[in-house]
Design a protein around this motif. Structure first.
Motif, mmCIF file in Angstrom:
data_model
loop_
_atom_site.group_PDB
_atom_site.id
_atom_site.type_symbol
_atom_site.label_atom_id
_atom_site.label_comp_id
_atom_site.label_asym_id
_atom_site.label_seq_id
_atom_site.Cartn_x
_atom_site.Cartn_y
_atom_site.Cartn_z
ATOM 1 N N ALA A 206 0.921 -1.024 -0.537
ATOM 2 C CA ALA A 206 0.322 -0.095 -0.058
ATOM 3 C C ALA A 206 1.146 1.394 0.001
ATOM 4 O O ALA A 206 0.057 2.010 -0.641
ATOM 5 N N ALA A 207 1.713 1.469 0.736
ATOM 6 C CA ALA A 207 2.869 2.502 0.653
ATOM 7 C C ALA A 207 2.881 2.844 -0.985
ATOM 8 O O ALA A 207 3.935 3.725 -1.382
ATOM 9 N N ALA A 208 3.859 1.362 -1.496
ATOM 10 C CA ALA A 208 4.435 1.584 -2.747
ATOM 11 C C ALA A 208 3.294 2.340 -3.595
ATOM 12 O O ALA A 208 3.616 3.380 -4.571
ATOM 13 N N VAL A 209 2.114 1.881 -3.677
ATOM 14 C CA VAL A 209 1.250 2.426 -4.174
ATOM 15 C C VAL A 209 0.713 3.696 -4.052
ATOM 16 O O VAL A 209 1.120 4.645 -5.200
ATOM 17 N N ALA A 210 0.909 4.270 -2.965
ATOM 18 C CA ALA A 210 1.204 5.795 -2.635
ATOM 19 C C ALA A 210 1.823 6.485 -2.635
ATOM 20 O O ALA A 210 1.832 7.466 -3.527
ATOM 21 N N ARG A 211 3.340 5.747 -3.171
ATOM 22 C CA ARG A 211 4.456 6.403 -3.841
ATOM 23 C C ARG A 211 4.143 6.866 -5.229
ATOM 24 O O ARG A 211 4.253 8.382 -5.797
ATOM 25 N N HIS A 212 3.295 5.592 -5.849
ATOM 26 C CA HIS A 212 3.435 5.857 -7.417
ATOM 27 C C HIS A 212 2.541 6.735 -7.545
ATOM 28 O O HIS A 212 2.022 7.778 -8.407
ATOM 29 N N ASP A 213 1.197 6.511 -6.330
ATOM 30 C CA ASP A 213 0.023 7.862 -7.083
ATOM 31 C C ASP A 213 0.572 9.154 -6.993
ATOM 32 O O ASP A 213 0.062 10.293 -7.471
#
Length: 212
Positions: A55-62
């Motif tokens: 979830a943290a990786a997706v947040a960085r992607h976003d």
């Protein structure tokens, strides 16, 4: 006169013996106290929260790609991961087809979650628009150097991938979407092809070389 020194020696010997007994008694009590306390508790290694890490990786992607984040905001992550796609475990009944499937099992790709599929398809469309000259009216890239410049300008790196040129017209690329994945593979063609896919089950975005 001679009896007094002997008496003093005996008294000193008795005092030394009493001190030794007292010291040994203290040592016994200390050991007993340690036994009652028991051995020290083993250290506990905290478990890794893979869901939180993803979830943290997706947040960085976003944060890097807000337009794609908005497009996929309503798509849940669902399930996916390292398991091959549907039907991957089913081998054909024909012996030759079965042998072919077994020899090429190393090419199986991991399933994508719905969220990863949405992000991958959005990145593929974004890249295809750029490499066909549709982004900002720029000319379409024709060489590996030009393609690398376009992809770098769009915010993509090439860890575990790269841009490749074979011959005069065969220019292709492989990359992993920053932070969250998945893989995006493309070829300048003709025709231009760009597609998103999961990592290979053996690891990475590059198609493994293997089989037998």
């Amino acid at each position: 006169m001679t009896a007094r020194p002997r008496t003093r020696i005996r008294v000193a010997a008795l005092l030394l013996a009493a001190g030794a007994v007292a010291l040994s008694g203290c040592g016994t009590r200390a050991a007993g106290a340690a036994d009652e306390a028991g051995p020290p508790a083993p250290s506990v290694t905290p478990s890794v929260d893979y869901a939180a890490r993803a979830a943290a990786a997706v947040a960085r992607h976003d944060r890097l790609f807000p337009a794609i984040a908005a497009r996929c905001a309503d798509v849940g992550e669902g399930t996916g991961g390292a398991s091959p796609g549907p039907g991957a475990g089913e081998l054909p009944e024909d012996p030759e087809a079965r042998k072919y499937a077994e020899n090429h099992a190393y090419k199986q790709q991991a399933q994508l979650t719905p969220g990863a599929r949405c992000r991958g398809d959005a990145h593929a469309a974004r890249i295809k628009e750029a490499v066909t000259g549709g982004a900002g009216g720029k000319a379409a890239p024709r060489t590996a150097e030009e393609l690398r410049a376009v992809l770098t300008g769009l915010g993509y790196g090439f860890d575990g991938g790269g841009v490749y040129e074979s011959g005069a017209v065969n220019v292709s690329f492989v990359l992993s979407v920053p932070e969250s994945g998945p893989c995006v593979t493309g070829r300048l063609g003709p025709p231009v092809t760009v597609k998103a896919h999961g990592m290979y089950v053996e690891g990475g975005c590059l198609e493994p070389r293997g089989g037998h």
